[in-house]
Structures are given as C-alpha cells and as structure tokens.
Design an enzyme around this catalytic site. Structure first.
Site, short mmCIF file in Angstrom:
data_model
loop_
_atom_site.label_atom_id
_atom_site.label_comp_id
_atom_site.label_asym_id
_atom_site.label_seq_id
_atom_site.Cartn_x
_atom_site.Cartn_y
_atom_site.Cartn_z
CB THR A 157 39.57 62.96 -44.66
OG1 THR A 157 40.04 61.70 -45.13
CG2 THR A 157 40.01 63.16 -43.22
N GLY A 169 46.43 55.45 -42.09
CA GLY A 169 46.83 56.74 -42.65
C GLY A 169 47.21 57.71 -41.54
CG ASP A 170 47.06 61.85 -42.55
OD1 ASP A 170 46.41 61.11 -43.31
OD2 ASP A 170 46.82 63.08 -42.44
N GLY A 191 47.84 60.38 -46.89
CA GLY A 191 48.28 60.14 -45.51
C GLY A 191 49.71 59.70 -45.35
CB THR A 220 42.20 66.23 -45.43
OG1 THR A 220 41.71 65.36 -46.46
CG2 THR A 220 42.15 67.67 -45.94
N GLY A 221 44.57 64.53 -46.88
CA GLY A 221 45.40 64.38 -48.07
C GLY A 221 46.03 63.01 -48.09
NE ARG A 268 46.76 54.35 -45.98
CZ ARG A 268 46.17 55.53 -45.88
NH1 ARG A 268 45.03 55.66 -45.25
NH2 ARG A 268 46.73 56.60 -46.43
N1 ASP Z 1 44.49 61.46 -44.98
C1 ASP Z 1 43.57 60.38 -45.23
C2 ASP Z 1 44.34 59.09 -45.22
O1 ASP Z 1 45.41 59.04 -45.79
C3 ASP Z 1 42.81 60.51 -46.50
C4 ASP Z 1 42.31 61.90 -46.83
O2 ASP Z 1 42.45 62.82 -46.05
O3 ASP Z 1 41.74 62.06 -47.92
O4 ASP Z 1 43.85 58.11 -44.73
#
Ligand code: ASP
Length: 345
Positions: free
Chosen positions: A203, A233-234, A257, A254-255, A231
């Site tokens: 991301t 995410g955040d 979500g 990022t991470g 779906r």
């Molecule tokens: N945060 C993103 C999501 O969950 C994915 C990521 O940041 O790697 O969609």
C-alpha cells in the site's frame, strides 16, 4: 478560501532521533520546519533477509524518486494536497507497490482499488473504494473531495463519477503484473487454510506539510491479496487509514486494515493530540502499540504534525518508508521491530 493565509505556525518540541528507540527529553530540541514530507510503500513481516540486494535497491530507488517529486512541489511553494497527490500518482504507476499498477488480486482474481485523500486546512476529504478501470484512484479521490458534495464513492458509482470527471481510464492489462498474480495464485492455494490474507504489503501513502503550514494525507491500495469481493480495508476510510487536520496531524496508515478500522487508528492519533495533549510521537505509539497492536493487528503509520515533526511508527518487522524536510532526507525499510523500536525524526 485561498491556500495562502492558512495555518499559523506554533513552535513545539520535536523528537530528533532516528531509529534509536524512545526519544527521552534529552533528545528533544525546538524545531519548526518550513515543509516536511513522509511516504510509505507498505508494511509487513519482512526483514533484511527477505529482500535481495537488487530488491532493496529497487525499493530505495522507487521511494526516493516518489519522495523527490513531493519535495519539488513543496520546495517550490506548492500546497500539501498537491504534493500528496503527485507522490501517490507516481507510486500508483510503479508496479513495485500494491496500488494502481501492480495492485493485488481479490479472491475472484480481479483488482479492486481503494484510495483516500484529506486536506488539513479545509478538513475536507474524498475517497473511493472498489474502483476499477481508472489509472489513478488517488486523483479520483481528490475529485470527490474537490468537486462533489459527497466524500466517499464505491464500486460502479465511483467509476461513474471518475468517468464524469474525465479521469484517465486504464484496461485490466495496465494493472496486471506477474508478481501480484503469482501472489494471488499462492494465496489461492493456501485458501483452505486461514492465512490467505497474510500476504500483504505495498500500500502507498503520503503525508505532507507545506510552507503555508497546511497538512494533507493520502493513501492508495489494492487492499489485501485474496480479499473477498466487496471487502473494504482501512485505506479509503477517513479516520482509519487517512486523516489530516491542521490542529493536530496528517496520517497515512498501512497494515492489516481490519484492525486499523476497529481502532480507528488515524483518528485515534488525532484525538489523542487534540483532547489528550499527547505529542505526535506519543499518539502514534499509543495508537499503534497499545490500541491496534493489542487487538492483534500489525502495520504502521507515517505522520506529521503542523510543526514538521515526522513520525514513522510500526509494530511490524518492516515498513517501506522515506521522509524529507529542509533538515535532510532518508529512506528505510527495516530496523523497526516487533519489540517496539520506533523510528521518529
Ligand atoms: N491496509 C491495507 C488494507 O487493509 C493493506 C496494507 O496496507 O497493506 O487494505
């Protein structure tokens, strides 16, 4: 409302340590920066041993090039929203990252993209989720912010809005990369197990402070490999993956979500600063380690406050990141550990 005469400066104390754990009072110095920028290219459980020297060099070059484009906007007196969009457009075109070209595939084998952008001066924002067929989701998100009475469009509606605003279309072939597709096939094979979603990184995000003292943030992603159709995410959720408010901070996350949504990480950082008098660095640490991390999530944020403090905080083993201000620039990938070492500048 013009971009001039925006926020006024307030001198604060910032932590000036890089990669050396908790900054104590002895490490603090009074700094007020004219501009600052920080970017990320995703977080995950990767260490130095997981990337070849060539891969590390490629990430360093890509992060550095995207950062340079943002630096140029800010050094020439451009505004922070412009800097954020400019950087993210470059990263969306870079197939190294999970955004735009090179985005990951859903369980159905398609690419559904998410992006959001926020302006710390106006406290306006725009976001799209599940958009397909447009080369720069971040620019569509900016149009939502600038040219619609809404803040969030999904799926077909997001596409219709992008078309009406004249955004550049792109075919599926543009977004396709072997790397993301192989990742999808791997996840598909693992789908019987529950760890199909574990393969995630790439991301992109950017936070910027301009010479008028205004903050902005943006995030763009394909989401998580093998995510279910629909779906969210955040990353496109204002308050979870993205936030900007001149009174406090600009944040891009990022991470994993789901965990960032469950604890509203970006807005948690803002709230801690606004109502709890926490510094940027304290707020980022508490939101990441004590709240999101406690639930079992992983990932990180890049964040700035209105004085140009830069916080790069994650609880995952790695986070691709780069930062710059008149005091210097840097790129790093590793060195932030699960034990809680925090990188800040
Ligand atoms: N945060 C993103 C999501 O969950 C994915 C990521 O940041 O790697 O969609």
């Amino acid at each position: 409302m013009t971009h001039k005469h925006r926020a006024t400066w307030a001198a604060v104390f910032i932590a000036a340590a890089i990669g050396c754990g908790s900054p104590g009072p002895e490490q603090e110095m009074e700094v007020r920066r004219n501009w600052a920028i920080a970017i990320h290219g995703g977080a995950g459980h990767f260490g130095e041993e997981d990337l070849t020297a060539e891969q590390q060099a490629a990430y360093t070059a890509s992060l550095s090039a995207a950062l340079a484009a943002g630096e140029e906007v800010l050094q020439q007196g451009g505004n922070s929203v412009e800097a954020v969009e400019t950087v993210i457009r470059i990263m969306e075109d870079d197939s190294l990252f999970n955004a735009g070209r090179g985005a990951v595939f859903t369980a159905e084998g398609i690419q559904e993209l998410d992006a959001s952008i926020a302006d710390g001066f106006t406290r306006n924002c725009g976001a799209v989720t599940g958009i397909r067929g447009y080369r720069h989701p971040i620019s569509v998100a900016r149009s939502v912010m600038d040219s619609s009475e809404h803040v969030f469009f999904s799926g077909h509606g997001a596409g219709a809005f992008a078309a009406a605003m004249g955004h550049e279309p792109a075919l599926d072939e543009w977004f396709f990369t072997e790397k993301a597709h192989k990742r999808y096939l791997r996840a598909k094979r693992r789908a019987a197990k529950s760890d199909a979603l574990a393969d995630k990184k790439g991301t992109v995000g950017c936070v910027a402070l301009d010479s008028q003292g205004n903050l902005a943030a943006g995030t763009s992603t394909g989401g998580m490999t093998y995510k279910k159709h629909g779906r969210i995410g955040d990353s496109p959720i204002i308050g979870a993956g993205t936030w900007a408010d001149n009174r406090t901070c600009a944040v891009s996350a990022t991470g994993w979500g789901e965990y960032f949504i469950r604890t509203g990480v970006a807005q948690d950082i803002h709230g801690r600063m606004l109502h709890g008098d926490e510094s940027l660095v304290e707020a980022c640490r508490n939101a990441i380690f004590d709240e999101m991390g406690e639930l079992g999530g992983d990932g990180g944020v890049v964040a700035l406050d209105a004085s140009g403090t830069i916080a790069l905080v994650c609880n995952s083993a790695g986070m691709f990141r780069a930062w710059s201000s008149p005091d210097g620039r840097g790129v790093s990938m590793f060195g932030t550990t699960l034990e809680g070492t925090v990188e800040v500048q």
